[in-house]
Design a protein around this motif. Structure first.
Motif, PDB file in Angstrom:
ATOM      1  N   THR A  55       0.238 -20.095 -47.893  1.00 40.35           N
ATOM      2  CA  THR A  55       1.474 -19.371 -48.171  1.00 40.35           C
ATOM      3  C   THR A  55       1.164 -17.967 -48.670  1.00 40.35           C
ATOM      4  O   THR A  55       0.354 -17.798 -49.589  1.00 40.35           O
ATOM      5  CB  THR A  55       2.340 -20.121 -49.213  1.00 40.35           C
ATOM      6  OG1 THR A  55       3.388 -19.249 -49.678  1.00 40.35           O
ATOM      7  CG2 THR A  55       1.534 -20.576 -50.414  1.00 40.35           C
TER       8      THR A  55
ATOM      9  N   THR B 211       9.187 -31.749 -53.296  1.00 42.21           N
ATOM     10  CA  THR B 211       9.404 -31.420 -51.888  1.00 42.21           C
ATOM     11  C   THR B 211      10.214 -30.134 -51.764  1.00 42.21           C
ATOM     12  O   THR B 211      10.900 -29.707 -52.713  1.00 42.21           O
ATOM     13  CB  THR B 211      10.169 -32.538 -51.163  1.00 42.21           C
ATOM     14  OG1 THR B 211      11.523 -32.576 -51.657  1.00 42.21           O
ATOM     15  CG2 THR B 211       9.505 -33.901 -51.372  1.00 42.21           C
ATOM     16  N   LEU B 212      10.164 -29.540 -50.577  1.00 43.17           N
ATOM     17  CA  LEU B 212      10.958 -28.339 -50.345  1.00 43.17           C
ATOM     18  C   LEU B 212      12.437 -28.665 -50.204  1.00 43.17           C
ATOM     19  O   LEU B 212      13.287 -27.812 -50.467  1.00 43.17           O
ATOM     20  CB  LEU B 212      10.441 -27.596 -49.113  1.00 43.17           C
ATOM     21  CG  LEU B 212       9.024 -27.012 -49.264  1.00 43.17           C
ATOM     22  CD1 LEU B 212       8.641 -26.201 -48.034  1.00 43.17           C
ATOM     23  CD2 LEU B 212       8.898 -26.149 -50.515  1.00 43.17           C
TER      24      LEU B 212
ATOM     25  N   ALA C  76       2.492 -25.137 -47.053  1.00 46.99           N
ATOM     26  CA  ALA C  76       2.386 -24.532 -45.723  1.00 46.99           C
ATOM     27  C   ALA C  76       3.740 -24.205 -45.112  1.00 46.99           C
ATOM     28  O   ALA C  76       3.814 -23.414 -44.169  1.00 46.99           O
ATOM     29  CB  ALA C  76       1.597 -25.455 -44.792  1.00 46.99           C
ATOM     30  N   ASP C  77       4.797 -24.783 -45.641  1.00 43.51           N
ATOM     31  CA  ASP C  77       6.131 -24.530 -45.076  1.00 43.51           C
ATOM     32  C   ASP C  77       7.007 -23.688 -45.997  1.00 43.51           C
ATOM     33  O   ASP C  77       8.170 -23.453 -45.689  1.00 43.51           O
ATOM     34  CB  ASP C  77       6.823 -25.860 -44.758  1.00 43.51           C
ATOM     35  CG  ASP C  77       7.681 -25.781 -43.490  1.00 43.51           C
ATOM     36  OD1 ASP C  77       7.445 -24.865 -42.673  1.00 43.51           O
ATOM     37  OD2 ASP C  77       8.573 -26.617 -43.330  1.00 43.51           O
TER      38      ASP C  77
ATOM     39  N   ASP D  44       6.838 -20.434 -46.812  1.00 44.44           N
ATOM     40  CA  ASP D  44       7.207 -19.112 -46.310  1.00 44.44           C
ATOM     41  C   ASP D  44       8.339 -19.208 -45.293  1.00 44.44           C
ATOM     42  O   ASP D  44       9.265 -18.400 -45.291  1.00 44.44           O
ATOM     43  CB  ASP D  44       5.992 -18.426 -45.692  1.00 44.44           C
ATOM     44  CG  ASP D  44       4.927 -18.080 -46.726  1.00 44.44           C
ATOM     45  OD1 ASP D  44       5.083 -18.478 -47.897  1.00 44.44           O
ATOM     46  OD2 ASP D  44       3.937 -17.425 -46.370  1.00 44.44           O
ATOM     47  N   ARG D  45       8.279 -20.214 -44.425  1.00 45.42           N
ATOM     48  CA  ARG D  45       9.319 -20.371 -43.401  1.00 45.42           C
ATOM     49  C   ARG D  45      10.620 -20.870 -44.011  1.00 45.42           C
ATOM     50  O   ARG D  45      11.695 -20.311 -43.767  1.00 45.42           O
ATOM     51  CB  ARG D  45       8.850 -21.344 -42.319  1.00 45.42           C
ATOM     52  CG  ARG D  45       9.868 -21.512 -41.183  1.00 45.42           C
ATOM     53  CD  ARG D  45       9.414 -22.554 -40.178  1.00 45.42           C
ATOM     54  NE  ARG D  45       9.378 -23.904 -40.753  1.00 45.42           N
ATOM     55  CZ  ARG D  45      10.440 -24.698 -40.862  1.00 45.42           C
ATOM     56  NH1 ARG D  45      11.642 -24.279 -40.473  1.00 45.42           N
ATOM     57  NH2 ARG D  45      10.322 -25.902 -41.379  1.00 45.42           N
ATOM     58  N   ARG D  46      10.533 -21.917 -44.843  1.00 48.73           N
ATOM     59  CA  ARG D  46      11.739 -22.558 -45.369  1.00 48.73           C
ATOM     60  C   ARG D  46      12.458 -21.681 -46.402  1.00 48.73           C
ATOM     61  O   ARG D  46      13.695 -21.606 -46.411  1.00 48.73           O
ATOM     62  CB  ARG D  46      11.384 -23.900 -46.014  1.00 48.73           C
ATOM     63  CG  ARG D  46      10.962 -24.993 -45.050  1.00 48.73           C
ATOM     64  CD  ARG D  46      12.147 -25.789 -44.507  1.00 48.73           C
ATOM     65  NE  ARG D  46      12.891 -26.498 -45.536  1.00 48.73           N
ATOM     66  CZ  ARG D  46      12.645 -27.746 -45.929  1.00 48.73           C
ATOM     67  NH1 ARG D  46      11.635 -28.420 -45.395  1.00 48.73           N
ATOM     68  NH2 ARG D  46      13.393 -28.334 -46.844  1.00 48.73           N
TER      69      ARG D  46
ATOM     70  N   ASP E  99       6.883 -16.294 -41.188  1.00 50.13           N
ATOM     71  CA  ASP E  99       5.822 -17.134 -40.647  1.00 50.13           C
ATOM     72  C   ASP E  99       4.790 -17.431 -41.726  1.00 50.13           C
ATOM     73  O   ASP E  99       4.495 -16.576 -42.571  1.00 50.13           O
ATOM     74  CB  ASP E  99       5.121 -16.451 -39.471  1.00 50.13           C
ATOM     75  CG  ASP E  99       6.031 -16.349 -38.252  1.00 50.13           C
ATOM     76  OD1 ASP E  99       6.960 -17.171 -38.146  1.00 50.13           O
ATOM     77  OD2 ASP E  99       5.805 -15.444 -37.419  1.00 50.13           O
ATOM     78  N   ALA E 100       4.214 -18.634 -41.688  1.00 53.68           N
ATOM     79  CA  ALA E 100       3.142 -18.996 -42.613  1.00 53.68           C
ATOM     80  C   ALA E 100       1.831 -18.359 -42.159  1.00 53.68           C
ATOM     81  O   ALA E 100       1.637 -18.096 -40.968  1.00 53.68           O
ATOM     82  CB  ALA E 100       2.978 -20.509 -42.671  1.00 53.68           C
TER      83      ALA E 100
ATOM     84  N   ASP F 230      -1.247 -24.494 -39.301  1.00 57.12           N
ATOM     85  CA  ASP F 230      -1.345 -25.891 -39.719  1.00 57.12           C
ATOM     86  C   ASP F 230      -2.490 -26.025 -40.711  1.00 57.12           C
ATOM     87  O   ASP F 230      -3.289 -25.088 -40.891  1.00 57.12           O
ATOM     88  CB  ASP F 230      -1.552 -26.807 -38.510  1.00 57.12           C
ATOM     89  CG  ASP F 230      -2.770 -26.408 -37.696  1.00 57.12           C
ATOM     90  OD1 ASP F 230      -3.877 -26.324 -38.270  1.00 57.12           O
ATOM     91  OD2 ASP F 230      -2.621 -26.175 -36.479  1.00 57.12           O
TER      92      ASP F 230
END
Length: 331
Positions: free
Chosen positions: A30, A212-213, A240-241, A243-245, A250-251, A255
């Motif tokens: 991130t 969790t996000l 890892a998610d 930045d997007r969420r 984009d991360a 992966d």
């Protein structure tokens, strides 16, 4: 009050965990999450080995240094050093419940002395231009969280604090260990929400039990930021998610496999400087949580990275195992 940066997500300062190797690894996952150092005491910053205590890599920005202390002028001196070292924020610990912290009159016991905390904030604000923030609990021991948290918030806001991170549990200084204090006192998220509703102009973040996000997004409907602790450490894939969420960006790594691959050059550089492999790999054990092959990944890293002369080939072997399992499943 100056506008605090858009830190919708942060990884909590955690003793023995959020060292510089951990932070570089998290940064592979991130770009936007605010990262924190382990708590370091103001006397240590002033008199100790600053490279060991404060050294970090440029990749770690945005990064905050958390200080422990209760002497305003001492904290001001330490905060100035922190700023000179290039940190983006200095944070005062008003939440740690350990015996060592209590004997030093800092950490969670400062919930009982909001005016002193305000003096500390004001002293730091006078000498630095980076944000000065506080991380506190909702109360300690027999305190009523309603007036206790309000008193702390009002005091530090009057001292021009830039942001307040609130761990949504009491700390019990008598009768519970530091470990128990992370789980046993019940979470009271609504208390933090009420604080934000009362002080809409103040930047307020929430911490405690956020795993969790999905949960993070629920909190962000009420407060300005979420701070993840043990969940982000034991299952770092959650980062890892972020930045997007949470930021719509984009991360840095597509992966977790890519995150390890990009970490390899850092591992090689650190080994060349004398760092032991297990000092780095202990932070990546949980990366493939729930993924087939994760147990073998952890076993290879745990057993082989502690061996004399262990090098990057250990990580590559563990990574190859994850790749083989994935290919077998596809076949």
């Amino acid at each position: 009050m100056a506008k605090y940066p858009d830190h919708k997500c942060a990884v909590a300062p955690m003793m023995d965990w959020t060292d510089r190797h951990c932070r570089v690894f998290h940064r592979q996952l991130t770009r936007r999450t605010l990262l924190y150092t382990e708590m370091v005491t103001s006397p240590a910053v002033i008199h100790g080995d600053r490279q060991r205590l404060l050294g970090f890599s440029d990749i770690e920005h945005p990064i905050a240094c958390q200080l422990g202390g209760s002497e305003p002028e001492e904290l001001a001196k330490a905060a100035r050093i922190v700023e000179d070292w290039g940190y983006d924020e200095v944070n005062l610990n008003v939440g740690c419940p350990s015996d060592r912290v209590q004997s030093g009159r800092f950490g969670a016991c400062l919930m009982l002395e909001p005016e002193l905390v305000a003096e500390c904030v004001a002293a730091m604000k006078r000498v630095v231009s980076i944000p000065v923030t506080v991380k506190c609990r909702i109360g300690v021991d027999e305190q009523d969280p309603e007036p206790a948290l309000d008193a702390m918030a009002d005091a530090v806001v009057a001292a021009d604090v830039d942001a307040l991170w609130v761990h949504a549990r009491k700390a019990w200084l008598k009768g519970l260990s530091p470990k128990e204090n992370r789980d046993i006192p019940p979470l009271d998220y609504d208390r933090v929400y009420r604080l934000k509703a009362r002080l809409p102009h103040v930047w307020i973040g929430i911490n405690g039990g956020i795993a969790t996000l999905d949960e993070a997004e629920v909190h962000l409907a009420h407060v300005d930021g979420v701070m993840m602790g043990r969940a982000a450490y034991h299952d770092p894939g959650v980062l890892a998610d972020v930045d997007r969420r949470l930021y719509g960006e984009d991360a840095p790594a597509a992966d977790p496999l890519r995150a390890v691959e990009t970490l390899m050059s850092y591992i090689e550089d650190e080994l060349a400087r004398g760092t032991r492999l297990n000092q780095i790999t202990r932070h990546i054990l949980g990366l493939f949580q729930g993924v087939p092959g994760a147990r073998q990944w952890r076993r290879i890293l745990s057993e082989d990275s502690v061996k004399s002369g262990a090098g990057p080939e250990v990580v590559r072997a563990a990574l190859a195992h994850i790749n083989r399992v994935a290919l077998d499943m596809q076949g």
